[in-house]
Motif scaffolding. Structure first.
Motif, PDB file in Angstrom:
ATOM      1  N   LYS A 116       0.835  -1.215   0.000  1.00  0.00           N
ATOM      2  CA  LYS A 116       0.000   0.000   0.000  1.00  0.00           C
ATOM      3  C   LYS A 116       0.864   1.257   0.000  1.00  0.00           C
ATOM      4  N   VAL A 117       1.957   1.221   0.733  1.00  0.00           N
ATOM      5  CA  VAL A 117       2.871   2.380   0.799  1.00  0.00           C
ATOM      6  C   VAL A 117       3.466   2.643  -0.587  1.00  0.00           C
ATOM      7  N   ALA A 121       1.402   6.924  -6.705  1.00  0.00           N
ATOM      8  CA  ALA A 121       0.269   7.808  -7.035  1.00  0.00           C
ATOM      9  C   ALA A 121       0.593   9.270  -6.759  1.00  0.00           C
ATOM     10  N   GLN A 122       1.483   9.499  -5.794  1.00  0.00           N
ATOM     11  CA  GLN A 122       1.842  10.883  -5.426  1.00  0.00           C
ATOM     12  C   GLN A 122       2.986  11.442  -6.274  1.00  0.00           C
ATOM     13  N   GLU A 165       2.238   1.716  -3.516  1.00  0.00           N
ATOM     14  CA  GLU A 165       1.166   2.184  -4.407  1.00  0.00           C
ATOM     15  C   GLU A 165       0.866   3.663  -4.175  1.00  0.00           C
ATOM     16  N   ASP A 166       0.782   4.072  -2.901  1.00  0.00           N
ATOM     17  CA  ASP A 166       0.467   5.470  -2.563  1.00  0.00           C
ATOM     18  C   ASP A 166       1.570   6.419  -3.024  1.00  0.00           C
ATOM     19  N   LEU A 167       2.827   6.009  -2.830  1.00  0.00           N
ATOM     20  CA  LEU A 167       3.946   6.882  -3.236  1.00  0.00           C
ATOM     21  C   LEU A 167       4.017   7.009  -4.763  1.00  0.00           C
TER      22      LEU A 167
END
Length: 294
Positions: free
Chosen positions: A137-138, A144-145, A140-142
């Motif tokens: 999840k980390v 996306a950012q 994927e989030d990074l």
């Protein structure tokens, strides 16, 4: 239950397949047929070529496919999968293993896939990077950012993901991963952003080839990269194979689902032992071994 698993790009080695060619008349026959289908002597490169020659996508992908499929056939009556899966390119080997594709069609599609991917790589500078020690999840989030195209591409095992995309975006994402506590975030020596939106031109080209190829009803389920679940419907297998080029390889999830569905023994068929290493990190309680021939 026995699960047979097939490796993808990166498993190649100098001299691959020569032992099979020398020991088994069937292997010799299939390798010679492959030279004709491909229109060049891939056996010369596999048996005598340098690591550099083997690294060309148009060579690597058919070479690994041939090693895997021919090894499976050389195993004879011992080769009895209850379920199959293949990592990226390995999905094509798995589809020959479970009877969905015949040898000739499988090799032809792999060759067309390799050329289409090579072409897509040349359209835009792109790359991939391995990220170790972060939760999915980390990562994927990074991604996306981060500005530009960068996505999670290979879920290899818990704590090991590969990201894929435009060179500046991948480099920027790697810095973010390190700041977030990744043990490593390392750009890989590959020529393209496999399993990312940048493979769209290759996906379109491969789709046309897949649509005109006959897919048979498999004799056992394949756990496909895109769904990480058992698939037995030929039309769905086709669609997932097309989607695979621009979608992530959900390997961790596929292996976990196979175990849930009853797999107790995983046999890696093809060059190297990469998938066995990943399996030890996914679940140490199951047996993982190399497919061998007498």
């Amino acid at each position: 239950m026995k699960a047979y698993i097939f490796p993808g790009q990166g498993a190649q080695f100098e001299g691959m397949g020569l032992d099979l060619y020398e020991k088994f008349p069937l292997a010799q026959e299939l390798f010679e047929e492959a030279n004709e289908i491909l229109g060049f002597s891939i056996t010369d490169i596999m048996f005598e070529g340098s690591a550099e020659e083997l690294k060309q996508t148009k060579v690597t992908q058919p070479a690994i496919f041939l090693h895997s499929v021919i090894l499976g056939k050389a195993m004879g009556d011992a080769f009895k999968p209850d379920m199959v899966a293949g990592h990226s390119l390995g999905e094509f080997s798995a589809l020959v293993a479970n009877g969905t594709l015949d040898f000739k069609d499988g090799l032809s599609l792999v060759s067309q896939r390799a050329q289409a991917m090579q072409k897509a790589c040349e359209l835009q500078p792109s790359t991939m990077a391995a990220v170790l020690g972060l939760e999915d999840k980390v990562v994927e989030d990074l991604c996306a950012q981060t500005d530009g195209v960068v996505v999670a591409a290979n879920y290899n095992c818990p704590g090991q993901l590969v990201i894929s995309g435009e060179v500046p975006a991948v480099e920027a994402a790697c810095e973010k991963m390190k700041e977030a506590g990744a043990k490593r975030a390392l750009v890989l020596p590959v020529g393209g952003a496999f399993h990312s939106p940048l493979m769209e031109p290759a996906r379109e080209q491969l789709a046309a080839a897949i649509e005109t190829t006959q897919f048979h009803t498999p004799n056992c389920p394949i756990y496909q990269n895109v769904t990480a679940s058992a698939v037995t419907d030929a039309a769905s297998i086709k669609q997932n194979l097309i989607t695979q080029l621009t979608a992530p390889v959900r390997w961790t999830q596929s292996m976990q689902q196979m175990i849930v569905d009853g797999a107790t023994e995983f046999i890696e068929v093809g060059p190297g032992k990469v998938l066995q290493g990943l399996m030890r990190k996914i679940d140490r309680s199951v047996v993982a071994a190399s497919g061998t021939v007498d």
